[in-house]
Design a protein around this motif. Structure first.
Motif, PDB file in Angstrom:
ATOM      1  N   LEU A 114       0.680  -1.121  -0.048  1.00 35.23           N
ATOM      2  CA  LEU A 114       0.025   0.042   0.182  1.00 35.23           C
ATOM      3  C   LEU A 114       0.902   1.205  -0.024  1.00 35.23           C
ATOM      4  CD1 LEU A 114      -2.723  -0.866   2.424  1.00 35.23           C
ATOM      5  CD2 LEU A 114      -2.847  -1.052   0.110  1.00 35.23           C
ATOM      6  N   GLY A 115       0.438   2.255  -0.930  1.00 31.40           N
ATOM      7  CA  GLY A 115       1.108   3.353  -0.906  1.00 31.40           C
ATOM      8  C   GLY A 115       0.975   4.263   0.388  1.00 31.40           C
ATOM      9  N   THR A 116       2.137   5.002   0.810  1.00 26.73           N
ATOM     10  CA  THR A 116       1.843   5.823   2.106  1.00 26.73           C
ATOM     11  C   THR A 116       0.937   6.896   1.781  1.00 26.73           C
ATOM     12  OG1 THR A 116       3.865   6.925   1.471  1.00 26.73           O
ATOM     13  CG2 THR A 116       4.215   5.237   3.005  1.00 26.73           C
ATOM     14  N   ASN A 117       0.863   7.370   0.434  1.00 21.96           N
ATOM     15  CA  ASN A 117      -0.246   8.275   0.395  1.00 21.96           C
ATOM     16  C   ASN A 117      -1.721   7.877   0.603  1.00 21.96           C
ATOM     17  OD1 ASN A 117       0.041   6.621  -1.949  1.00 21.96           O
ATOM     18  ND2 ASN A 117      -1.326   8.078  -3.081  1.00 21.96           N
ATOM     19  N   ILE A 160       4.423  11.113   9.217  1.00 20.00           N
ATOM     20  CA  ILE A 160       4.119   9.627   8.548  1.00 20.00           C
ATOM     21  C   ILE A 160       5.258   8.944   8.009  1.00 20.00           C
ATOM     22  CG2 ILE A 160       2.784   8.301   6.765  1.00 20.00           C
ATOM     23  CD1 ILE A 160       0.617  10.333   6.931  1.00 20.00           C
ATOM     24  N   GLN A 161       6.191   9.613   7.386  1.00 17.05           N
ATOM     25  CA  GLN A 161       7.343   9.099   7.015  1.00 17.05           C
ATOM     26  C   GLN A 161       8.335   8.861   8.349  1.00 17.05           C
ATOM     27  OE1 GLN A 161       8.002   7.778   4.131  1.00 17.05           O
ATOM     28  NE2 GLN A 161       9.739   6.881   5.371  1.00 17.05           N
ATOM     29  N   SER A 162       8.055   9.706   9.261  1.00 19.23           N
ATOM     30  CA  SER A 162       9.023   9.507  10.313  1.00 19.23           C
ATOM     31  C   SER A 162       8.458   8.139  11.422  1.00 19.23           C
ATOM     32  CB  SER A 162       8.980  11.008  11.344  1.00 19.23           C
ATOM     33  OG  SER A 162       9.553  10.729  12.407  1.00 19.23           O
ATOM     34  N   LEU A 163       7.254   8.243  11.238  1.00 18.39           N
ATOM     35  CA  LEU A 163       6.914   7.032  12.126  1.00 18.39           C
ATOM     36  C   LEU A 163       7.099   5.720  11.306  1.00 18.39           C
ATOM     37  CD1 LEU A 163       3.126   8.415  12.882  1.00 18.39           C
ATOM     38  CD2 LEU A 163       5.096   7.721  14.508  1.00 18.39           C
ATOM     39  N   LEU A 164       6.913   5.647   9.895  1.00 17.86           N
ATOM     40  CA  LEU A 164       7.087   4.307   9.027  1.00 17.86           C
ATOM     41  C   LEU A 164       8.944   4.186   9.476  1.00 17.86           C
ATOM     42  CD1 LEU A 164       5.299   5.313   6.020  1.00 17.86           C
ATOM     43  CD2 LEU A 164       4.773   3.650   7.715  1.00 17.86           C
ATOM     44  N   ALA A 165       9.729   5.389   9.152  1.00 19.80           N
ATOM     45  CA  ALA A 165      11.153   4.988   9.313  1.00 19.80           C
ATOM     46  C   ALA A 165      11.510   4.378  10.768  1.00 19.80           C
ATOM     47  CB  ALA A 165      11.869   6.317   9.155  1.00 19.80           C
ATOM     48  N   ARG A 166      10.597   4.623  11.834  1.00 22.61           N
ATOM     49  CA  ARG A 166      10.975   4.058  13.202  1.00 22.61           C
ATOM     50  C   ARG A 166      11.050   2.512  13.010  1.00 22.61           C
ATOM     51  NH1 ARG A 166       7.518   5.060  16.672  1.00 22.61           N
ATOM     52  NH2 ARG A 166       8.658   4.751  18.661  1.00 22.61           N
ATOM     53  N   MET A 167      10.326   2.034  12.074  1.00 26.87           N
ATOM     54  CA  MET A 167      10.035   0.544  11.919  1.00 26.87           C
ATOM     55  C   MET A 167      10.706   0.266  10.560  1.00 26.87           C
ATOM     56  SD  MET A 167       7.660   0.021  14.469  1.00 26.87           S
ATOM     57  CE  MET A 167       7.137  -1.535  14.228  1.00 26.87           C
ATOM     58  N   PHE A 168      11.650   0.903  10.357  1.00 26.31           N
ATOM     59  CA  PHE A 168      12.616   0.550   9.247  1.00 26.31           C
ATOM     60  C   PHE A 168      11.599   0.351   7.887  1.00 26.31           C
ATOM     61  CE2 PHE A 168      14.624  -0.315  13.162  1.00 26.31           C
ATOM     62  CZ  PHE A 168      15.875  -0.054  12.796  1.00 26.31           C
ATOM     63  N   ILE A 169      10.677   0.940   7.532  1.00 24.52           N
ATOM     64  CA  ILE A 169       9.956   1.084   6.245  1.00 24.52           C
ATOM     65  C   ILE A 169      10.601   2.173   5.467  1.00 24.52           C
ATOM     66  CG2 ILE A 169       7.758   1.268   5.309  1.00 24.52           C
ATOM     67  CD1 ILE A 169       6.552   0.154   8.046  1.00 24.52           C
ATOM     68  N   GLU A 170      11.337   1.804   4.283  1.00 21.16           N
ATOM     69  CA  GLU A 170      12.081   2.462   3.639  1.00 21.16           C
ATOM     70  C   GLU A 170      11.059   3.473   2.780  1.00 21.16           C
ATOM     71  OE1 GLU A 170      15.122   1.109   1.181  1.00 21.16           O
ATOM     72  OE2 GLU A 170      15.491  -0.431   2.734  1.00 21.16           O
ATOM     73  N   SER A 171      11.415   4.817   2.679  1.00 18.21           N
ATOM     74  CA  SER A 171      10.589   5.766   1.894  1.00 18.21           C
ATOM     75  C   SER A 171      10.396   5.189   0.513  1.00 18.21           C
ATOM     76  CB  SER A 171      11.324   7.128   2.001  1.00 18.21           C
ATOM     77  OG  SER A 171      10.719   7.915   1.442  1.00 18.21           O
ATOM     78  N   LYS A 178       8.811   3.095  -0.789  1.00 26.06           N
ATOM     79  CA  LYS A 178       8.686   1.379  -1.172  1.00 26.06           C
ATOM     80  C   LYS A 178       7.165   1.165  -0.538  1.00 26.06           C
ATOM     81  CE  LYS A 178      13.315  -0.219  -1.305  1.00 26.06           C
ATOM     82  NZ  LYS A 178      14.299  -1.214  -1.019  1.00 26.06           N
ATOM     83  N   GLY A 179       6.425   1.771  -0.153  1.00 32.04           N
ATOM     84  CA  GLY A 179       5.205   1.540   0.317  1.00 32.04           C
ATOM     85  C   GLY A 179       5.220   0.565   1.537  1.00 32.04           C
ATOM     86  N   MET A 180       3.966  -0.013   1.844  1.00 28.54           N
ATOM     87  CA  MET A 180       3.891  -0.379   3.184  1.00 28.54           C
ATOM     88  C   MET A 180       3.362  -2.108   2.954  1.00 28.54           C
ATOM     89  SD  MET A 180       1.699   2.247   5.337  1.00 28.54           S
ATOM     90  CE  MET A 180       0.259   2.314   4.128  1.00 28.54           C
ATOM     91  N   GLN A 181       4.369  -2.849   3.229  1.00 29.13           N
ATOM     92  CA  GLN A 181       3.904  -4.511   2.970  1.00 29.13           C
ATOM     93  C   GLN A 181       3.011  -4.611   4.016  1.00 29.13           C
ATOM     94  OE1 GLN A 181       6.680  -7.655   2.308  1.00 29.13           O
ATOM     95  NE2 GLN A 181       5.822  -8.573   3.951  1.00 29.13           N
ATOM     96  N   THR A 182       1.490  -4.885   3.412  1.00 33.17           N
ATOM     97  CA  THR A 182       0.524  -5.114   4.297  1.00 33.17           C
ATOM     98  C   THR A 182      -0.131  -6.621   4.107  1.00 33.17           C
ATOM     99  OG1 THR A 182       0.032  -2.721   4.134  1.00 33.17           O
ATOM    100  CG2 THR A 182      -1.887  -4.172   4.898  1.00 33.17           C
ATOM    101  N   ALA A 183      -0.063  -7.178   5.200  1.00 34.50           N
ATOM    102  CA  ALA A 183      -0.510  -8.704   5.252  1.00 34.50           C
ATOM    103  C   ALA A 183      -2.205  -8.586   5.224  1.00 34.50           C
ATOM    104  CB  ALA A 183      -0.169  -9.472   6.623  1.00 34.50           C
ATOM    105  N   VAL A 184      -2.665  -9.965   4.569  1.00 34.50           N
ATOM    106  CA  VAL A 184      -4.082 -10.027   4.644  1.00 34.50           C
ATOM    107  C   VAL A 184      -4.345 -11.574   5.380  1.00 34.50           C
ATOM    108  CG1 VAL A 184      -6.120 -10.457   3.309  1.00 34.50           C
ATOM    109  CG2 VAL A 184      -4.567  -8.920   2.462  1.00 34.50           C
ATOM    110  N   ASN A 185      -4.954 -11.356   6.573  1.00 34.19           N
ATOM    111  CA  ASN A 185      -5.125 -12.438   7.339  1.00 34.19           C
ATOM    112  C   ASN A 185      -6.545 -12.878   7.573  1.00 34.19           C
ATOM    113  OD1 ASN A 185      -2.171 -12.097   7.905  1.00 34.19           O
ATOM    114  ND2 ASN A 185      -2.622 -10.856   9.716  1.00 34.19           N
ATOM    115  N   ALA A 186      -6.833 -14.156   7.992  1.00 32.18           N
ATOM    116  CA  ALA A 186      -7.956 -14.735   8.201  1.00 32.18           C
ATOM    117  C   ALA A 186      -7.923 -15.489   9.430  1.00 32.18           C
ATOM    118  CB  ALA A 186      -8.834 -15.355   7.184  1.00 32.18           C
ATOM    119  N   TYR A 187      -8.907 -15.938  10.096  1.00 31.10           N
ATOM    120  CA  TYR A 187      -8.787 -16.565  11.475  1.00 31.10           C
ATOM    121  C   TYR A 187      -9.767 -17.674  11.418  1.00 31.10           C
ATOM    122  CZ  TYR A 187      -5.454 -12.865  12.521  1.00 31.10           C
ATOM    123  OH  TYR A 187      -4.711 -12.045  12.485  1.00 31.10           O
TER     124      TYR A 187
END
Length: 331
Positions: free
Chosen positions: A62-65, A75-86, A88-97
């Protein structure tokens, strides 16, 4: 008797000294091939007497935009704290239970099937890898009718993936996405969401296996609905209780763990009503932290099990993921 020219121990010593300089006779092994497949996407934990299995559908970048409610820099500062590079978007899981109550086999959400790209659609394969068959599922609880949660109701041929299951969805949710008038009035870029929702539930509806419910209605034994509207009109989590423990499967309360725990006011473009989604998120976070609930999230890093910790008044929250370990009911 003919004696050797040198004592035996001298000969042995000379032979040993010569060994390091001898050319070894070896066979060069071929380099090990790299393995390009991941382990099957399932993980189990116990909640009281319940066996809960997280099933991985895949991921989407997902795009950070898409995040709203804070400056791009914050937003970019928060992402950088989790080592998410500017960039490159956010790798977002899709889970079911999948929840085995001992009497019922309940699936919360179904993944995306063929509605999105090749990085998604793994629920059925991972359910089988976890030791179950789709026909064993007797109840499907949908948190909402977005395609990454409902399209998995159908198999690759467009037929019912869970032939023996009754599908439950909140009345407010069905009244929106399955409403022809709402679909007709929807913006052009949203019409596909209505079409996919209607197509996903159609065979169950035709078979009398689609059940809508209102707040307070009985669902599956040991499960209660926990409405959290905003992301969609009838967005609902499910609270499972057993042996003094509780697990809240909360659907799409969080899309970006790196930003929304620290700043619950950050919304995402997919929210139908940003203000309601933010209010629901704050309410759910506060309750989960206060009651020390186990939670499971559709878009938290797989397997998505963990707790919510308050960082103090006005300081947001933190995600505390579950540790990998054996299936234990004493925690």
């Amino acid at each position: 008797m003919i004696r050797p020219l040198y004592p035996r121990h001298v000969l042995f010593a000379a032979f040993a000294l010569a060994l390091p300089f001898a050319s070894p006779i070896t066979t060069q092994a071929a380099p090990a091939a790299r393995q390009q497949t991941q382990v099957p996407g399932f993980y189990r934990m116990a909640v009281g007497e319940l066996e809960v299995t997280a099933l991985y559908d895949g991921y989407v970048d997902l795009g950070t935009n898409l995040l709203k409610g804070a400056s791009a820099e914050d937003i970019q500062s928060l992402l950088a704290r989790m080592f998410i590079e500017s960039g490159k978007g956010m790798q977002t899981a899709v889970n079911a239970y999948l929840v085995n109550t001992g009497k019922r086999l309940v699936l919360v959400d179904t993944g995306s099937s063929k509605c999105f790209g090749p990085t998604l659609g793994g629920i059925l394969g991972n359910l089988k890898a976890a030791g179950y068959q789709p026909e064993q599922v007797d109840s499907v609880l949908l948190t909402h009718l977005h395609p990454d949660h409902a399209c998995g109701l159908l198999d690759a041929e467009g037929k019912q993936a869970f032939a023996n299951a009754t599908v439950f969805v909140a009345q407010d949710e069905a009244g929106f996405w399955l409403n022809p008038e709402a679909a007709a009035k929807a913006p052009a870029d949203s019409k596909a969401f209505f079409e996919m929702a209607q197509k996903a539930v159609a065979p169950y509806q035709a078979a009398g296996k689609l059940k809508t419910y209102s707040t307070g209605d009985a669902l599956v034994e040991g499960v209660s609905a926990a409405p959290s509207p905003g992301h969609t009109p009838g967005h609902t989590g499910y609270l499972f209780s057993s042996g003094g423990q509780e697990l809240l499967v909360w659907g799409d309360v969080v899309h970006s763990h790196a930003t929304q725990f620290a700043h619950p006011d950050i919304a995402i473009e997919f929210d139908v009503d940003n203000a309601k989604a933010i209010a629901s998120r704050k309410q759910v976070f506060a309750a989960a932290a206060k009651d020390k609930l186990w939670v499971a999230g559709a878009h938290l890093p797989f397997p998505g099990f963990g707790h919510v910790r308050s960082e103090g008044e006005g300081k947001g929250y933190a995600w505390v993921p579950a540790e990998f370990g054996p299936i234990r009911s004493d925690r």
